[in-house]
Design a protein around this motif. Sequence first.
Motif, PDB file in Angstrom:
ATOM      1  N   ASP A 155      43.339  32.656  30.694  1.00  7.11           N
ATOM      2  CA  ASP A 155      42.066  33.028  30.081  1.00  7.11           C
ATOM      3  C   ASP A 155      42.357  33.918  28.874  1.00  7.11           C
ATOM      4  N   GLY A 156      41.317  34.502  28.272  1.00  6.15           N
ATOM      5  CA  GLY A 156      41.518  35.310  27.081  1.00  6.15           C
ATOM      6  C   GLY A 156      42.452  36.481  27.320  1.00  6.15           C
ATOM      7  N   GLY A 216      44.823  36.692  29.605  1.00  9.54           N
ATOM      8  CA  GLY A 216      46.177  36.160  29.776  1.00  9.54           C
ATOM      9  C   GLY A 216      46.793  35.704  28.469  1.00  9.54           C
ATOM     10  N   MET A 217      45.973  35.087  27.617  1.00  9.76           N
ATOM     11  CA  MET A 217      46.462  34.649  26.308  1.00  9.76           C
ATOM     12  C   MET A 217      46.927  35.841  25.477  1.00  9.76           C
ATOM     13  N   LYS A 218      46.134  36.926  25.502  1.00  8.27           N
ATOM     14  CA  LYS A 218      46.510  38.127  24.742  1.00  8.27           C
ATOM     15  C   LYS A 218      47.792  38.733  25.289  1.00  8.27           C
ATOM     16  N   GLN A 219      47.951  38.743  26.598  1.00  3.71           N
ATOM     17  CA  GLN A 219      49.182  39.272  27.197  1.00  3.71           C
ATOM     18  C   GLN A 219      50.391  38.477  26.730  1.00  3.71           C
ATOM     19  N   LEU A 220      50.251  37.165  26.715  1.00  2.00           N
ATOM     20  CA  LEU A 220      51.342  36.302  26.260  1.00  2.00           C
ATOM     21  C   LEU A 220      51.653  36.538  24.784  1.00  2.00           C
ATOM     22  N   MET A 221      50.614  36.626  23.951  1.00  2.00           N
ATOM     23  CA  MET A 221      50.811  36.853  22.524  1.00  2.00           C
ATOM     24  C   MET A 221      51.481  38.198  22.268  1.00  2.00           C
ATOM     25  N   ASP A 222      51.077  39.230  23.009  1.00  2.00           N
ATOM     26  CA  ASP A 222      51.693  40.548  22.849  1.00  2.00           C
ATOM     27  C   ASP A 222      53.175  40.509  23.206  1.00  2.00           C
ATOM     28  N   ALA A 223      53.513  39.780  24.273  1.00  2.49           N
ATOM     29  CA  ALA A 223      54.916  39.673  24.675  1.00  2.49           C
ATOM     30  C   ALA A 223      55.732  38.984  23.585  1.00  2.49           C
ATOM     31  N   TRP A 224      55.199  37.911  23.040  1.00  2.65           N
ATOM     32  CA  TRP A 224      55.873  37.178  21.962  1.00  2.65           C
ATOM     33  C   TRP A 224      56.056  38.088  20.742  1.00  2.65           C
ATOM     34  N   ALA A 225      55.008  38.850  20.411  1.00  7.92           N
ATOM     35  CA  ALA A 225      55.078  39.749  19.262  1.00  7.92           C
ATOM     36  C   ALA A 225      56.102  40.862  19.490  1.00  7.92           C
ATOM     37  N   GLU A 226      56.167  41.385  20.715  1.00  5.31           N
ATOM     38  CA  GLU A 226      57.154  42.418  21.022  1.00  5.31           C
ATOM     39  C   GLU A 226      58.564  41.895  20.814  1.00  5.31           C
ATOM     40  N   MET A 227      58.806  40.676  21.269  1.00  2.84           N
ATOM     41  CA  MET A 227      60.142  40.086  21.103  1.00  2.84           C
ATOM     42  C   MET A 227      60.465  39.885  19.621  1.00  2.84           C
ATOM     43  N   ALA A 228      59.456  39.496  18.844  1.00  2.00           N
ATOM     44  CA  ALA A 228      59.669  39.303  17.406  1.00  2.00           C
ATOM     45  C   ALA A 228      60.026  40.627  16.725  1.00  2.00           C
ATOM     46  N   ARG A 229      59.533  41.744  17.277  1.00  2.00           N
ATOM     47  CA  ARG A 229      59.819  43.063  16.692  1.00  2.00           C
ATOM     48  C   ARG A 229      61.092  43.685  17.273  1.00  2.00           C
ATOM     49  N   GLY A 267      49.585  42.174  34.848  1.00  2.00           N
ATOM     50  CA  GLY A 267      50.573  41.155  34.506  1.00  2.00           C
ATOM     51  C   GLY A 267      50.123  39.746  34.838  1.00  2.00           C
ATOM     52  N   TYR A 268      48.973  39.623  35.521  1.00  2.00           N
ATOM     53  CA  TYR A 268      48.460  38.296  35.889  1.00  2.00           C
ATOM     54  C   TYR A 268      47.879  37.625  34.653  1.00  2.00           C
ATOM     55  N   TYR A 269      48.372  36.441  34.308  1.00  2.39           N
ATOM     56  CA  TYR A 269      47.913  35.795  33.079  1.00  2.39           C
ATOM     57  C   TYR A 269      47.166  34.486  33.333  1.00  2.39           C
ATOM     58  N   GLY A 270      46.772  34.260  34.593  1.00  2.00           N
ATOM     59  CA  GLY A 270      45.961  33.086  34.888  1.00  2.00           C
ATOM     60  C   GLY A 270      44.494  33.333  34.603  1.00  2.00           C
ATOM     61  N   ASN A 271      43.683  32.307  34.817  1.00  2.00           N
ATOM     62  CA  ASN A 271      42.240  32.456  34.647  1.00  2.00           C
ATOM     63  C   ASN A 271      41.672  33.274  35.799  1.00  2.00           C
ATOM     64  N   VAL A 329      27.226  28.835  26.742  1.00  2.00           N
ATOM     65  CA  VAL A 329      28.080  29.816  27.407  1.00  2.00           C
ATOM     66  C   VAL A 329      28.666  30.730  26.344  1.00  2.00           C
ATOM     67  N   ILE A 330      28.824  31.994  26.686  1.00  2.00           N
ATOM     68  CA  ILE A 330      29.341  32.956  25.706  1.00  2.00           C
ATOM     69  C   ILE A 330      30.463  33.780  26.331  1.00  2.00           C
ATOM     70  N   SER A 331      31.456  34.094  25.509  1.00  2.00           N
ATOM     71  CA  SER A 331      32.597  34.882  25.959  1.00  2.00           C
ATOM     72  C   SER A 331      32.799  36.049  24.996  1.00  2.00           C
ATOM     73  N   ASP A 332      33.039  37.223  25.550  1.00  2.00           N
ATOM     74  CA  ASP A 332      33.256  38.429  24.749  1.00  2.00           C
ATOM     75  C   ASP A 332      34.747  38.591  24.471  1.00  2.00           C
TER      76      ASP A 332
END
Length: 441
Positions: A168-169, A171-184, A303-307, A367-370
């Motif tokens: 979900d959103g 989990g996606m952000k957690q994954l993106m942050d991890a990728w960005a940390e590795m890039a840095r 750390g849970y990145y599922g929906n 449907v709306i998502s924040d």
Amino acid sequence: MTSTPLLFTVRRFQPEMVRPAASTPREVKLLSDIDDQQGLRFNIPLIFVFHREPSMAGKDPVEVLRNALSQTLVYYYPFAGRIIEGVGRKLMVDCTGEGVKFVGAEADVTLDQFGDSLHPPFPCFQELLYDVPGSELIIDRPIRLIQVTRLKCGGLIVAISLNHTMSDGTGMKQLMDAWAEMARGAHQPSIQPIWCREILMARDPPRVTYNHREYEQVFPPNNTINEEDTTTITHQSFFFKPSDIAALRLLVPFQCTTFDIISACFWYCRTKALQLEAEEEVRFMVIVNARSRFNNNHSSLVGYYGNCFAYPATVTTAGKLCGNSLGYVVELIRKVKTQVTEEYIRSVADFMVINERCLFTTVNSCVISDLTRAKFREVDFGWGEGVYGGVAKGGAGPFPGATYIVPYKNAKGEDCFMLPICLSSQVMKRFAEELDQMLNS
């Protein structure tokens, strides 16, 4: 006076499969009974836009992000596998280590040339995200498609297509942050990912304890034409400045959140624009993150990145909705959000197993998502905070009735909110008129 649409050329390099940088477990992992419902079986496009960063001069973002992705996949190795379907439409991940489809590219355009178009719908978006035949499918396909495009000015655009059954959103952000940390330069993610999809599996035996109106099977009236089903679907983003939010608050005689007031405004104006018969039912579903609703084991979800969300529905008629004040609409939305508890989401998981993982109601529904708390703009690969970060368009897969509240900074530097929506061209025109009338009333 109309401006000339921005056109540019993108040269893509040869697509490749990026695999984990080290060996990972070869296993099959079940998705949860929240993950694999029909309404999440699509790929969601995300886009991240970055200015030139002087400190990164001489570094190729394609190479930096490719190498960091390979390192990230050691920890998030299920993303390097493939979704497969088992008995009873049960989805699972075959952790094959085959990798993520990745393509580097370069474009003959600068960020300045985009002007104020750095938001959905993006000009030439089909050039910014590598697409392959059948990419809308999720079974036995790469779970992620990624394109990193270098711009003429030294900026870059990262576009991603991600299988929603995986995250979900949050989990996606957690994954993106991890990728960005590795890039840095990090050696491991600051938040260790956990799978734990068994937390949201149906009970044995399953027991549905709520009336889930979001999944009611509803058919459109024979005497109406649903304009959303035409071939004239258009995409447009609407913006709410601080002064707009203040104006809307004057229409509601009690305190409410910004999310509630934008959501109510969207539902009201959309319903008016659809010009439905007064007795027709209309349905509004609110995405509610359920992580904080777990009574005893909320800490175990770090750390849970599922929906881990539900979208309870509030239902009324078009006549009641459009004949009442904005405060009436806000109250409907506020009330339905409180339904989501740990028991509610377990009831959804049980409902999915009993009802063949059915689709949510689509007739006269939205449907709306924040996404304000996801803070996608803060993802930093070394090029600083993004100019834009978030969804690439309104709608959710084949369902155009979905939208998102996205934080956005306008040209004046004001913190605004953006609403990217999909409607047929005529309905979109009426929606814009209704919104303008409400903001200026």
